[in-house]
Design an enzyme around this catalytic site. Structure first.
Site, PDB file in Angstrom:
ATOM      1  CB  SER A   6     -74.343 114.816  35.846  1.00  0.00           C
ATOM      2  OG  SER A   6     -73.623 116.024  35.838  1.00  0.00           O
ATOM      3  CD  GLU A   8     -76.850 119.674  28.937  1.00  0.00           C
ATOM      4  OE1 GLU A   8     -76.413 120.077  30.042  1.00  0.00           O
ATOM      5  OE2 GLU A   8     -76.992 120.434  27.965  1.00  0.00           O
ATOM      6  CG  ASP A  99     -80.778 132.583  25.228  1.00  0.00           C
ATOM      7  OD1 ASP A  99     -80.593 133.574  25.960  1.00  0.00           O
ATOM      8  OD2 ASP A  99     -79.968 131.644  25.127  1.00  0.00           O
ATOM      9  CG  PHE A 206     -72.523 125.854  20.171  1.00  0.00           C
ATOM     10  CD1 PHE A 206     -73.826 126.309  20.049  1.00  0.00           C
ATOM     11  CD2 PHE A 206     -72.175 125.117  21.294  1.00  0.00           C
ATOM     12  CE1 PHE A 206     -74.770 126.030  21.033  1.00  0.00           C
ATOM     13  CE2 PHE A 206     -73.098 124.840  22.283  1.00  0.00           C
ATOM     14  CZ  PHE A 206     -74.396 125.298  22.148  1.00  0.00           C
ATOM     15  CG  HIS A 256     -73.264 118.510  33.423  1.00  0.00           C
ATOM     16  ND1 HIS A 256     -74.349 117.745  33.801  1.00  0.00           N
ATOM     17  CD2 HIS A 256     -73.653 119.159  32.297  1.00  0.00           C
ATOM     18  CE1 HIS A 256     -75.348 117.930  32.954  1.00  0.00           C
ATOM     19  NE2 HIS A 256     -74.949 118.782  32.025  1.00  0.00           N
TER      20      HIS A 256
HETATM   21  P1  FAD Z   1     -80.072 134.083  34.080  1.00  0.00           P
HETATM   22  O1  FAD Z   1     -79.376 133.458  35.243  1.00  0.00           O
HETATM   23  O2  FAD Z   1     -81.445 134.577  34.279  1.00  0.00           O
HETATM   24  O3  FAD Z   1     -79.119 135.130  33.438  1.00  0.00           O
HETATM   25  C1  FAD Z   1     -79.336 135.647  32.135  1.00  0.00           C
HETATM   26  C2  FAD Z   1     -78.713 137.040  32.014  1.00  0.00           C
HETATM   27  O4  FAD Z   1     -79.488 137.995  32.760  1.00  0.00           O
HETATM   28  C3  FAD Z   1     -77.297 137.181  32.550  1.00  0.00           C
HETATM   29  O5  FAD Z   1     -76.602 138.117  31.751  1.00  0.00           O
HETATM   30  C4  FAD Z   1     -77.493 137.713  33.966  1.00  0.00           C
HETATM   31  O6  FAD Z   1     -76.374 138.477  34.426  1.00  0.00           O
HETATM   32  C5  FAD Z   1     -78.725 138.569  33.819  1.00  0.00           C
HETATM   33  N1  FAD Z   1     -79.590 138.516  34.998  1.00  0.00           N
HETATM   34  C6  FAD Z   1     -79.858 137.422  35.766  1.00  0.00           C
HETATM   35  N2  FAD Z   1     -80.736 137.720  36.739  1.00  0.00           N
HETATM   36  C7  FAD Z   1     -81.054 139.020  36.592  1.00  0.00           C
HETATM   37  C8  FAD Z   1     -81.931 139.902  37.290  1.00  0.00           C
HETATM   38  N3  FAD Z   1     -82.659 139.478  38.320  1.00  0.00           N
HETATM   39  N4  FAD Z   1     -82.009 141.205  36.853  1.00  0.00           N
HETATM   40  C9  FAD Z   1     -81.271 141.636  35.790  1.00  0.00           C
HETATM   41  N5  FAD Z   1     -80.418 140.828  35.096  1.00  0.00           N
HETATM   42  C10 FAD Z   1     -80.309 139.535  35.486  1.00  0.00           C
HETATM   43  N6  FAD Z   1     -80.872 126.887  27.239  1.00  0.00           N
HETATM   44  C11 FAD Z   1     -82.014 126.314  26.840  1.00  0.00           C
HETATM   45  O7  FAD Z   1     -82.778 126.931  26.101  1.00  0.00           O
HETATM   46  N7  FAD Z   1     -82.357 125.046  27.222  1.00  0.00           N
HETATM   47  C12 FAD Z   1     -81.580 124.308  28.049  1.00  0.00           C
HETATM   48  O8  FAD Z   1     -81.906 123.177  28.384  1.00  0.00           O
HETATM   49  C13 FAD Z   1     -80.344 124.896  28.508  1.00  0.00           C
HETATM   50  N8  FAD Z   1     -79.534 124.235  29.365  1.00  0.00           N
HETATM   51  C14 FAD Z   1     -78.413 124.859  29.857  1.00  0.00           C
HETATM   52  C15 FAD Z   1     -77.640 124.185  30.809  1.00  0.00           C
HETATM   53  C16 FAD Z   1     -76.490 124.782  31.339  1.00  0.00           C
HETATM   54  C17 FAD Z   1     -75.691 124.042  32.373  1.00  0.00           C
HETATM   55  C18 FAD Z   1     -76.096 126.081  30.889  1.00  0.00           C
HETATM   56  C19 FAD Z   1     -74.849 126.721  31.416  1.00  0.00           C
HETATM   57  C20 FAD Z   1     -76.877 126.753  29.945  1.00  0.00           C
HETATM   58  C21 FAD Z   1     -78.047 126.163  29.433  1.00  0.00           C
HETATM   59  N9  FAD Z   1     -78.865 126.815  28.515  1.00  0.00           N
HETATM   60  C22 FAD Z   1     -80.039 126.221  28.072  1.00  0.00           C
HETATM   61  C23 FAD Z   1     -78.513 128.157  28.017  1.00  0.00           C
HETATM   62  C24 FAD Z   1     -79.187 129.273  28.866  1.00  0.00           C
HETATM   63  O9  FAD Z   1     -80.582 129.160  28.790  1.00  0.00           O
HETATM   64  C25 FAD Z   1     -78.734 130.613  28.305  1.00  0.00           C
HETATM   65  O10 FAD Z   1     -77.366 130.801  28.569  1.00  0.00           O
HETATM   66  C26 FAD Z   1     -79.553 131.818  28.749  1.00  0.00           C
HETATM   67  O11 FAD Z   1     -79.122 132.944  27.978  1.00  0.00           O
HETATM   68  C27 FAD Z   1     -79.373 132.208  30.212  1.00  0.00           C
HETATM   69  O12 FAD Z   1     -80.004 131.374  31.068  1.00  0.00           O
HETATM   70  P2  FAD Z   1     -79.692 131.481  32.661  1.00  0.00           P
HETATM   71  O13 FAD Z   1     -80.575 130.543  33.341  1.00  0.00           O
HETATM   72  O14 FAD Z   1     -78.248 131.408  32.888  1.00  0.00           O
HETATM   73  O15 FAD Z   1     -80.208 132.994  32.880  1.00  0.00           O
END
Ligand code: FAD
Length: 276
Positions: A6, A8, A99, A206, A256
């Site tokens: 895949s 991106e 974020d 980055f 990916h």
């Molecule tokens: P979460 O899984 O919610 O985790 C974030 C943090 O909170 C972690 O430290 C985790 O341990 C903690 N946490 C999780 N759940 C809980 C809970 N229930 N209670 C307390 N703490 C918790 N960013 C963008 O803006 N746009 C994109 O398109 C994008 N694409 C991405 C694609 C991939 C494959 C990856 C790996 C990252 C991408 N990111 C993107 C970056 C991502 O949005 C950031 O890394 C963001 O800081 C975390 O998102 P997450 O979904 O991993 O968050």
């Protein structure tokens, strides 16, 4: 060997960028990827542009997976987008927290990715395959590796079908992460995210921000090349191809590629891997 690929993209800001992406996508289409994914600006900043690109990809006959981040958004706004995706023939979503952009104070109604996954399952059932993010070197804000692991498991149990990792250059971090996750009873595919290396200084900045480690031996080698872009490109291709080989031999279910909207490096690594 047959491997699921895949690729991106990010949504370009200009018309020229969109046209250039179309041309790069055409080259990458020849690799027959399982799907193309398109990133989403947290807080909804790229909402229209992400939607437009995924619709274009679907119209070209490929599977497209929009990324969707929940931070700073309302349930109603996300539901509207999900309905739009469903109507456009989208069957796969990369579900993220994102974020909070600087200057935006309200985290919105869904604070973590596990809450977004639960919400999508609640309102859309099995209409979408849901992919979440994974961090073999741990999320930069995680209080501890153990807590990050528990939070990853929470996302999987909320209904994620697969995960794509943050990029990394240390295969052992990936194997360790997969082992830990499996020991906690989670068996979804965890697909390594691969960042081809276009240049070193930007990548170093980055990587510091997103918590990806560039091993010292790689850093020192890149630094020794100074402005020699040909040497940087050749070394980058060599280390990333070797990383992919190790991952695939160790059982990674696919790759990916973070293409950065450029076909050449992804296509060259794929060619060197010699996989279908
Ligand atoms: P979460 O899984 O919610 O985790 C974030 C943090 O909170 C972690 O430290 C985790 O341990 C903690 N946490 C999780 N759940 C809980 C809970 N229930 N209670 C307390 N703490 C918790 N960013 C963008 O803006 N746009 C994109 O398109 C994008 N694409 C991405 C694609 C991939 C494959 C990856 C790996 C990252 C991408 N990111 C993107 C970056 C991502 O949005 C950031 O890394 C963001 O800081 C975390 O998102 P997450 O979904 O991993 O968050």
């Amino acid at each position: 060997m047959s491997v699921e690929l895949s690729i991106e993209f990010f949504p370009p800001q200009t018309r020229e960028g969109v046209a250039k992406l179309r041309a790069e996508r055409e080259k990458l289409a020849a690799l027959k990827p399982g799907f193309f994914s398109v990133t989403y600006g947290a807080g909804g900043s790229t909402r229209e542009r992400t939607s437009a690109i995924v619709k274009e990809i679907v119209a070209e006959g490929f599977e497209a997976a929009p990324h969707l981040s929940c931070i700073g958004s309302s349930r109603a706004g996300i539901l509207e987008l999900l309905d739009e995706f469903k109507a456009s023939g989208i069957r796969r979503i990369v579900a993220l927290r994102g974020d909070l952009p600087s200057g935006m104070a309200d985290p919105g109604e869904l604070r973590y990715a596990n809450e977004l996954v639960e919400f999508i399952r609640d309102v859309a059932g099995d209409a979408f395959q849901i992919i979440v993010a994974a961090y073999p070197e741990w999320h930069p804000q995680a209080r501890s590796p153990e807590i990050d692991l528990q939070n990853f498991v929470r996302k999987a149990k909320a209904g994620a079908n697969a995960a794509i990792t943050q990029y990394f250059y240390n295969a052992d971090a990936y194997f360790h992460f997969v082992e830990k996750v499996r020991a906690l009873g989670v068996d979804i595919p965890i697909i390594p995210g691969i960042m081809p290396i276009l240049g070193f200084s930007k990548l170093a900045r980055f990587s510091d921000a997103c918590g990806a480690d560039i091993p010292r031996w790689m850093r020192r080698t890149f630094e020794s090349y100074g402005d020699d872009t040909a040497a940087i490109r050749a070394f980058g291709l060599e280390v990333v191809t070797r990383l992919c080989e190790r991952l695939l031999h160790g059982g990674a279910p696919g790759l990916h590629f973070y293409s950065m909207n450029t076909a050449a490096l992804t296509a060259e690594i794929w060619r060197r891997l010699g996989v279908r």
